[in-house]
Scaffold this motif. Sequence first.
Motif: not given
Length: 187
Positions: A29, A50, A58, A86, A90
């Motif tokens: 991400w 993502y 990251e 998130d 993900s």
Amino acid sequence: ADADADEDCADADAPEVDWLGDGPHSAGWQTHEGVSMLRDIPLVRQTVVYYPATEAGEATAPHPSDGGYPVVFFEHAGGSHYLNYDVVFSFLASHGLVIVSTDHNEVDFSMGWGWGAPDWWASHDLLFTDTIAEFELWNETSGHPYEDLINFDRMGMAGHSHGSALLTMQSLGPISPFSSHSLRGVA
């Protein structure tokens, strides 16, 4: 032909995917910030992307793909935040999707326009479509980390609560037959 639809969509023909487990990819991400201009009003445009990555984390490198990955552009709920999803993003990236979430809290709370005012609607639309244009440019830019990451022929939109209401006013196909974008799914 429609008569063959059941044959083409048989369970036996579907790939084996455990949609409750992590996918075959790591999830990377990255956040980005830009500025969109609504006439002479600068609007800060924050996004997070993502994507299937070579390793989790990251700013890790995207996992190479022939033809790019399907992409979903996402609008968060009012009172929420573009980074609040998130775990979901993900998970989807691990299954081979690129998810781009655009923040609209600045125009929701600090601009003073009020819900439903013309500039309020126009600002949301501008943030969203400018985000798409930015990722299209990066996708086509030789040497950019996102070069060929996204397959825009496999594009979808999704939103949560207030964000899903915003999707109805986006000038994107199939909602708009004159759009240069062709959506494959809306959630």
